[in-house]
Design an enzyme around this catalytic site. Sequence first.
Site, PDB file in Angstrom:
ATOM      1  CD  GLU A 171      -3.019  -0.763  -0.040  1.00 42.88           C
ATOM      2  OE1 GLU A 171      -3.074   0.388  -0.521  1.00 42.88           O
ATOM      3  OE2 GLU A 171      -3.709  -1.708  -0.469  1.00 42.88           O
ATOM      4  CE1 TYR A 226      -7.109   2.790  -0.135  1.00 45.26           C
ATOM      5  CE2 TYR A 226      -4.724   3.068   0.016  1.00 45.26           C
ATOM      6  CZ  TYR A 226      -5.823   2.386  -0.467  1.00 45.26           C
ATOM      7  OH  TYR A 226      -5.630   1.279  -1.260  1.00 45.26           O
ATOM      8  CG  ASP A 252      -8.577   3.867  -4.308  1.00 45.58           C
ATOM      9  OD1 ASP A 252      -9.788   3.851  -4.628  1.00 45.58           O
ATOM     10  OD2 ASP A 252      -7.729   3.170  -4.893  1.00 45.58           O
TER      11      ASP A 252
END
Length: 301
Positions: free
Chosen positions: A47, A130, A148
């Site tokens: 990520e 996020y 996102d």
Amino acid sequence: MSTLPVPPTGAPGEPVGEVIVDWYAGAARDLPWRTPGTDPWAVLVSEVMLQQTPVARVEPVWREWLARWPTPATMAQASPAEVIRAWGKLGYPRRALRLREAAVAITERHGGLVPAEVEELEALPGVGTYTARAVSCFGHHRRQPVVDTNVRRVVARLVHGQAEAAPARAADLVDIAALAPEDHDRAVRFSVAVMELGALVCVAGTPRCPACPVRDRCAWRLAGSPAYDGPPRRVQGFAGTDRQVRGRLLDVLRAASGPVPAEALTPAWDDAVQRSRCLDSLLVDGLVAQTEDGRFTLPDC
């Protein structure tokens, strides 16, 4: 991208979230961090790397990092210089330092195990809302709305009938949570499925509507696909920017076996004023260190 197949739109009355999950089962890209059993640390690394960086560039570096630092504890023992070198050309190298700092925090505060709670994840260096929700959902299989840019665009069109997403807002989490299936496992899968829909089909500019599994439920299409009427989208360039100069300077230091004098950085960029400004910013960000005799090096070399 090649022409995508036209998928079924689900049975009449079937919830949108269920249709998207079923679509994902046959349309998902085969990405290594989605492999069943991928641990939360590997998900966190992916990520962080995927922020503003294409999948194709991330995948080989992700594999190298996990082979070298398979746990937070192993990365916590690495020097800043090691992680900056290993980051290579992914861009935004501060992410490498923040990931190392997160590894140290995980090792010291959580016994080397990536936490599952969003609040604990958000408390880690460099981990925003996020990323925290993504790691909780994709790494720990927690039911979490994960939003996102791709997800916001899907919701803007599907739910609100808008051509493009407005700036991020707290209600985005409510919107996407309302679409998730009731079943826990399918709700977790939905979080990645709707993201994939935005990345592959409901793309910015010219969406591939015939390939969308929920095209018949889309508020934007039902409204006649009205054009985007918001402020012009800014397209960020790269050539000649401070980002490019910073990258050139770091390339010199990555290749060096030790500290180098200032004149060794001159060939990296002709504009002395911009070069000096960017070198100063790298020093401030902790990506470059200056020795007592005035030479420059990666930190902790």
